[in-house]
Write an enzyme that holds these catalytic residues in place. Sequence first.
Site, PDB file in Angstrom:
ATOM      1  N   GLY A  31       0.648  -4.979   0.730  1.00  0.00           N
ATOM      2  CA  GLY A  31      -0.534  -5.036  -0.137  1.00  0.00           C
ATOM      3  C   GLY A  31      -0.252  -5.741  -1.466  1.00  0.00           C
ATOM      4  CD  GLU A  54      -2.412  -7.426   2.686  1.00  0.00           C
ATOM      5  OE1 GLU A  54      -2.062  -6.271   2.368  1.00  0.00           O
ATOM      6  OE2 GLU A  54      -3.088  -7.660   3.700  1.00  0.00           O
ATOM      7  CB  ALA A  58      -0.868  -0.016   1.246  1.00  0.00           C
ATOM      8  CD  GLU A  63       1.715  -5.542   5.638  1.00  0.00           C
ATOM      9  OE1 GLU A  63       2.512  -6.484   5.862  1.00  0.00           O
ATOM     10  OE2 GLU A  63       0.936  -5.546   4.678  1.00  0.00           O
TER      11      GLU A  63
HETATM   12  N1  CO8 Z   1       4.624   3.213  -0.627  1.00  0.00           N
HETATM   13  C1  CO8 Z   1       5.061   4.407  -1.110  1.00  0.00           C
HETATM   14  N2  CO8 Z   1       6.239   4.566  -1.762  1.00  0.00           N
HETATM   15  C2  CO8 Z   1       7.007   3.483  -1.905  1.00  0.00           C
HETATM   16  C3  CO8 Z   1       6.625   2.214  -1.431  1.00  0.00           C
HETATM   17  C4  CO8 Z   1       5.371   2.101  -0.761  1.00  0.00           C
HETATM   18  N3  CO8 Z   1       4.902   0.929  -0.304  1.00  0.00           N
HETATM   19  N4  CO8 Z   1       7.608   1.342  -1.717  1.00  0.00           N
HETATM   20  C5  CO8 Z   1       8.568   2.031  -2.366  1.00  0.00           C
HETATM   21  N5  CO8 Z   1       8.213   3.319  -2.482  1.00  0.00           N
HETATM   22  C6  CO8 Z   1       8.958   4.412  -3.109  1.00  0.00           C
HETATM   23  C7  CO8 Z   1      10.149   4.824  -2.255  1.00  0.00           C
HETATM   24  O1  CO8 Z   1       9.755   5.724  -1.249  1.00  0.00           O
HETATM   25  C8  CO8 Z   1      11.052   5.448  -3.305  1.00  0.00           C
HETATM   26  O2  CO8 Z   1      10.576   6.738  -3.572  1.00  0.00           O
HETATM   27  P1  CO8 Z   1      11.634   7.957  -3.770  1.00  0.00           P
HETATM   28  O3  CO8 Z   1      12.444   7.544  -4.980  1.00  0.00           O
HETATM   29  O4  CO8 Z   1      10.751   9.136  -4.010  1.00  0.00           O
HETATM   30  O5  CO8 Z   1      12.451   8.021  -2.549  1.00  0.00           O
HETATM   31  C9  CO8 Z   1      10.794   4.608  -4.540  1.00  0.00           C
HETATM   32  O6  CO8 Z   1       9.555   3.954  -4.324  1.00  0.00           O
HETATM   33  C10 CO8 Z   1      11.877   3.560  -4.761  1.00  0.00           C
HETATM   34  O7  CO8 Z   1      11.979   2.805  -3.575  1.00  0.00           O
HETATM   35  P2  CO8 Z   1      13.390   2.553  -2.836  1.00  0.00           P
HETATM   36  O8  CO8 Z   1      14.334   3.663  -3.099  1.00  0.00           O
HETATM   37  O9  CO8 Z   1      13.090   2.247  -1.398  1.00  0.00           O
HETATM   38  O10 CO8 Z   1      13.882   1.250  -3.618  1.00  0.00           O
HETATM   39  P3  CO8 Z   1      14.826   0.110  -3.058  1.00  0.00           P
HETATM   40  O11 CO8 Z   1      15.197  -0.730  -4.235  1.00  0.00           O
HETATM   41  O12 CO8 Z   1      15.940   0.672  -2.249  1.00  0.00           O
HETATM   42  O13 CO8 Z   1      13.898  -0.753  -2.057  1.00  0.00           O
HETATM   43  C11 CO8 Z   1      11.893  -1.887  -1.373  1.00  0.00           C
HETATM   44  C12 CO8 Z   1      12.793  -1.436  -2.544  1.00  0.00           C
HETATM   45  C13 CO8 Z   1      12.632  -2.921  -0.534  1.00  0.00           C
HETATM   46  C14 CO8 Z   1      10.633  -2.493  -1.963  1.00  0.00           C
HETATM   47  C15 CO8 Z   1      11.551  -0.653  -0.495  1.00  0.00           C
HETATM   48  O14 CO8 Z   1      11.085   0.386  -1.342  1.00  0.00           O
HETATM   49  C16 CO8 Z   1      10.528  -0.907   0.536  1.00  0.00           C
HETATM   50  O15 CO8 Z   1      10.840  -1.478   1.569  1.00  0.00           O
HETATM   51  N6  CO8 Z   1       9.254  -0.479   0.309  1.00  0.00           N
HETATM   52  C17 CO8 Z   1       8.190  -0.586   1.242  1.00  0.00           C
HETATM   53  C18 CO8 Z   1       7.689  -2.013   1.360  1.00  0.00           C
HETATM   54  C19 CO8 Z   1       6.617  -2.112   2.420  1.00  0.00           C
HETATM   55  O16 CO8 Z   1       6.843  -1.911   3.581  1.00  0.00           O
HETATM   56  N7  CO8 Z   1       5.374  -2.457   2.006  1.00  0.00           N
HETATM   57  C20 CO8 Z   1       4.249  -2.574   2.881  1.00  0.00           C
HETATM   58  C21 CO8 Z   1       3.498  -1.294   2.939  1.00  0.00           C
HETATM   59  S1  CO8 Z   1       2.169  -1.316   4.126  1.00  0.00           S
HETATM   60  C22 CO8 Z   1       0.945  -2.222   3.364  1.00  0.00           C
HETATM   61  O17 CO8 Z   1       1.101  -2.683   2.261  1.00  0.00           O
HETATM   62  C23 CO8 Z   1      -0.322  -2.365   4.118  1.00  0.00           C
HETATM   63  C24 CO8 Z   1      -1.452  -2.946   3.238  1.00  0.00           C
HETATM   64  C25 CO8 Z   1      -2.804  -2.805   3.847  1.00  0.00           C
HETATM   65  C26 CO8 Z   1      -3.332  -1.384   3.861  1.00  0.00           C
HETATM   66  C27 CO8 Z   1      -4.756  -1.350   4.282  1.00  0.00           C
HETATM   67  C28 CO8 Z   1      -5.347   0.030   4.503  1.00  0.00           C
HETATM   68  C29 CO8 Z   1      -5.195   1.058   3.390  1.00  0.00           C
END
Ligand code: CO8
Length: 259
Positions: free
Chosen positions: A111, A114, A66, A134
Amino acid sequence: MDSPVIYELLEEGIALVTIQRPKALNALNQEVMLKLEQIISDLICKESIRGIIITGSGSKSFVAGADITELTTLGYEEAVSFSLRGQKIFQLIENSPKPIIAAVNGFALGGGCELAMACHLRIASENAVFGQPEIKLGIIPGYGGTQRLIRLIGKTKATEYLLSGENINADTALEMGLVNKVCLQGELLETAKEMLKKILKFSSIAIANTLECIQAYDNPHKNGFELEAINFAKCIASEDGKEGTIAFLEKRTPIFKGK
Ligand code: CO8
């Protein structure tokens, strides 16, 4: 601006749905969720569409979760309604009478994991990474992850991954039954199409009735055995049911019409 979710029609009644927010690794914001719902609903209703593949744009990410930026602004009431709304959209996918395959081309986290789990089948490229991270954000899954991960890999392993937030690589996902197949990134779409085409050779009535029975498993509101008997009867009474059984006895290939 391009739509964050697009679809194109491929051969043999297959639709390819692509989530495309490359700058956020295809994270699911509310705009993506709305568009995804619209497109999947339309494709399920379209007679010419027989099966669906869902993937993410680019070679790095299926869906990285998400959109965390949006999550930071949610209050309690809004969070409940966002979560329930997202669950409803993923149930639409899970309850589709047409087979839906996730072609997981990279990160499938939160997400994204999921979404992949709501699809009927999952093909992963070698670089795919699954997980429910999460817990590391101080939250929990909200789009069905706590339930579907248990269904797919069992309570013991699911508890471990839900509480550790650890990533699951493609080979481990295959070993645990989280995915059906792992292939080279360049062959992902072809592999998903091949799998779908094999299914689509069969009667669409038999496919839909099988999927409905599968979804009744673990559903306290449904009696899976009773539903199986009813759906079995529906198939037997269908033209395709007659054609399939008679074709076997006549030693010929059946011609299914979806009737
Ligand atoms: N949301 C928003 N932006 C994101 C997300 C995300 N989930 N994942 C990556 N991005 C963005 C980063 O912020 C970054 O943006 P910017 O270039 O502007 O800084 C860009 O994408 C590239 O990401 P990274 O630089 O972090 O890339 P890496 O190769 O270093 O890392 C990863 C890749 C490992 C995937 C890393 O980006 C990461 O850990 N992302 C988050 C993963 C995560 O925690 N996902 C779970 C989110 S919570 C969720 O899904 C809950 C679901 C249920 C919600 C129900 C109610 C709404």
